[in-house]
Design a protein around this motif. Structure first.
Motif, short mmCIF file in Angstrom:
data_model
loop_
_atom_site.label_atom_id
_atom_site.label_comp_id
_atom_site.label_asym_id
_atom_site.label_seq_id
_atom_site.Cartn_x
_atom_site.Cartn_y
_atom_site.Cartn_z
N ARG A 89 0.82 -1.20 0.00
CA ARG A 89 0.00 0.00 0.00
C ARG A 89 0.86 1.25 0.00
O ARG A 89 0.51 2.26 -0.61
N SER B 82 -10.60 -4.27 7.38
CA SER B 82 -9.38 -3.76 6.78
C SER B 82 -8.63 -2.93 7.78
O SER B 82 -9.15 -2.52 8.81
N GLU C 237 -6.74 1.37 4.39
CA GLU C 237 -7.58 0.98 3.26
C GLU C 237 -8.37 2.19 2.78
O GLU C 237 -8.79 3.04 3.56
N SER D 246 -10.97 -2.51 -1.30
CA SER D 246 -10.16 -3.67 -0.94
C SER D 246 -9.97 -4.61 -2.12
O SER D 246 -8.89 -5.19 -2.30
#
Length: 688
Positions: free
Chosen positions: A304, A344, A348, A380
């Protein structure tokens, strides 16, 4: 910096492959996020169109659209009835968004939270008052201090603030012309660190669907004009409506429900009327990882961070920002999921699209805004897709970069090895005498290094041919000069036999001496050439090198009584495979050179040392030092450092012959001045 390191640094450019792949993945991620936002907007438009065609679903009370903004209060749906004890513990567990009440200066005076369960309406009010003023019983009014006023559709109730105890809701009965207590309103007062707190309940029917709250803050308990005032009542004095979720709208909204999609319908003031779908504020369920298992969150965080663009604001809990609720345009925004999300982590992304619901009445010039449809969905799935692609890209590019690094490192090592081989061959191609040591290695690869190798081989071959020519030049000159020298000597002999005056005879004798010296030079050159040929044909055998040194030292002492000889050698036998006659001849040349330079009565030191891989033979004498630059030239032919003007006939062939014998034994002969500068030391290094 060597060539290998240069190529390794150059190979670091392969790291640009993962960087380019990450940039491409970021572009793909942005395109997927834009597509998801467009999908959310399309979903919101479909729901908004359905609600616009049936405005009674979102606005069952048409009169409410004309009420001033801010007058309405929102009723939260409570799963269970809170205990009305004044402390509000159940309210804090629900984490509901309170309504802020500001005073006339814009400073916060109090906050209220409302909810309903069954037929009851519950209210929690927390006031900020550092010095509360309570009701004075001696006062004629029903509330002389701080006061909270509750307004319903048909009545006004006055609640005097108390430090602790039950609530007394007073209302004016016009038929009796007096204030009476409303027993259906139950509640309690408690003191809080910032002021006081009120928790109460009243029947929903008593409110009549409308409710207003006003808080009066007095400095003294004299019933005077309040110092601070805050109210939800509009200017017309009519309380606002109680807004709560609409069951019929909730059922209609559930028809559009999809997994991982949250749909919310709000009115024109942002109050939630219906909601369906996932709750990102649900408590996180702890999943126990097996012992020794890798933590997936670290890997997900890395991917991420690899794909992250900008820092996103956190998702609001109850109310969305005004740009999503207070305009008539379709808008969209990305948020980060809350930290306690059960699905999450906090990094997220959640996409939110807000679409206005506008009535379709054609006879209205400015179509009123009934509310908004807010569609929210987690990214997601997209992040999993991009993370999977990032994982594959990272592995592929890392493998490709590693392979490129290995190939370049291997190629650099091979190229560096070839260059070192060429350097080693060029360094050892020529010995100290300028002769070529064997054949120069020929390359088998036709590239630039191969061409350089062949150029070196050709150059060294030319140098070897030239050296061979120089070595045979002495024998050729000796052969060619003997005939004219014999004619000259016979002529001088005939001339000397005749009658000559004194001057002529002196010149004739001088010419005869020069001819004799020239003849001796030619004989020495011929002898050196014959000796070089005989050295190459000598036979090797095993013999004791220490015994040879001892025997030669005794013979040198007898042959040169004017000098002292000293020998240092091991007492044990030192077996060596070579030609003892040639080594004896080599030592003869070194000792003869030492005797010729050493002063009479001085000591000539001879030594034999046995090293691990070689024998060291040394002959050291006192005398003049070697001139600078003659360390290797001394062993060339026709080179001498004797300062006798050439009268003694030394041609420098003795040390040259000694060097030839050393080369025959694959040894190395060198000369150097003593460390104290008192003489010269000759060293012969013979491999064992």
């Amino acid at each position: 910096m060597n060539l290998r390191r240069q190529l390794v640094l150059l190979s670091l450019c392969a790291l640009a492959l993962p960087w380019a792949g990450c940039q491409y993945l970021r572009q793909v991620d942005q395109a997927l996020a834009q597509g998801q936002m467009q999908t959310l907007e399309a979903t919101g438009n479909a729901i908004a169109a359905r609600l616009a065609s049936a405005p009674e679903l979102i606005a069952p009370d048409p009169l409410r659209n004309g009420r001033p903004p801010g007058a309405q209060l929102y009723l939260n749906t409570l799963q269970q009835a809170p205990v009305v004890d004044g402390y509000g513990e159940e309210w804090r567990a629900l984490r509901l968004q309170p309504r802020q009440l500001l005073d006339q200066d814009g400073e916060p005076l109090a906050q209220i939270t409302l909810g309903h369960h069954g037929n009851q309406v519950y209210l929690l009010l927390t006031a900020r008052d550092r010095s509360p003023s309570y009701h004075d019983p001696r006062s004629s009014g029903i509330s002389s201090g701080d006061t909270v006023e509750i307004y319903t559709a048909s009545q006004q109730y006055t609640l005097p603030v108390a430090s602790q105890g039950p609530v007394q809701a007073m209302w004016y009965n016009p038929r009796r012309s007096q204030y009476e207590r409303e027993l259906r309103i139950r509640g309690r007062w408690t003191a809080s660190p910032q002021g006081y707190q009120l928790e109460l309940s009243l029947p929903a029917a008593l409110s009549g669907g409308e409710l207003g709250v006003r808080v009066l803050d007095r400095t003294h308990s004299d019933g005077g004009v309040p110092a601070r005032l805050s109210s939800t009542l509009p200017n017309d004095g009519r309380p606002g409506a109680l807004v709560e979720p609409l069951p019929q709208l909730q059922r209609e909204l559930e028809h559009f429900a999809r997994p991982e999609l949250q749909l919310t319908v709000v009115d024109q003031e942002g109050f939630v009327l219906a909601r369906t779908g996932g709750d990102w504020y649900a408590e996180r369920e702890e999943v126990e990882q097996p012992a020794g298992a890798a933590q997936p969150w670290l890997r997900e965080w890395f991917y991420r961070q690899l794909l992250a663009n900008d820092t996103l604001p956190p998702l609001p809990r109850d109310q969305y920002p005004e740009n999503l609720t207070q305009n008539r345009e379709t808008t969209g925004q990305w948020f980060s999921a809350p930290e306690n999300n059960a699905h999450s982590a906090g990094d997220e992304r959640i996409g939110v699209a807000s679409v206005p619901v506008v009535t379709r009445a054609d006879d209205i010039i400015e179509r009123p805004l009934l509310g908004r449809v807010i569609a929210a969905q987690s990214a997601s799935a997209l992040q999993s897709l991009t993370e999977s692609a990032a994982r594959r890209l990272w592995l592929t590019t890392a493998a490709a970069a590693g392979l490129v690094l290995l190939l370049l490192l291997g190629y650099a090592s091979w190229l560096s090895w070839r260059i070192r081989q060429l350097h080693r061959a060029a360094s050892n191609a020529v010995d100290a005498s300028g002769r070529l040591r064997g054949d120069f290695p020929q390359p088998f690869i036709h590239d630039e290094l191969g061409a350089l190798n062949r150029a070196f081989a050709s150059l060294l071959a030319e140098l070897d041919h030239y050296h061979q020519y120089l070595r045979s030049l002495a024998s050729k000159l000796s052969h060619e000069l003997r005939t004219p020298l014999a004619v000259m000597r016979s002529s001088l002999d005939n001339l000397a036999a005749g009658e000559l005056d004194s001057d002529s005879r002196r010149y004739a004798e001088r010419a005869a001496d020069g001819g004799a010296r020239l003849s001796s030079i030619l004989n020495a050159l011929s002898a050196a050439n014959h000796l070089e040929a005989s050295i190459s044909q000598a036979e090797r055998e095993d013999f004791d090198l220490a015994d040879l040194m001892q025997a030669l030292t005794h013979s040198y002492a007898d042959a040169h009584p004017d000098h002292h000889f000293e020998l240092q050698c091991p007492e044990t036998p030192q077996v060596y495979h070579g030609a003892p006659e040639l080594l004896a001849q080599l030592l003869d040349k070194l000792v003869d050179n030492a005797v010729s330079f050493a002063p009479e009565g001085s000591t000539i030191h001879m030594a034999l040392a046995a090293e691990r891989r070689e024998y060291l033979l040394r002959v050291s004498n006192s005398g003049p030092r070697l001139p600078q630059g003659f360390g290797q030239k001394l062993f060339d032919s026709l080179v001498s450092v004797r300062d006798d003007g050439g009268k003694a006939g030394h041609l420098g062939l003795g040390l040259h012959i000694a060097r030839l014998i050393a080369d025959f034994h694959r040894g190395e002969l060198s000369a150097a001045n003593r460390e104290d500068g008192s003489g010269v030391t000759f060293t012969l290094c013979l491999p064992r």
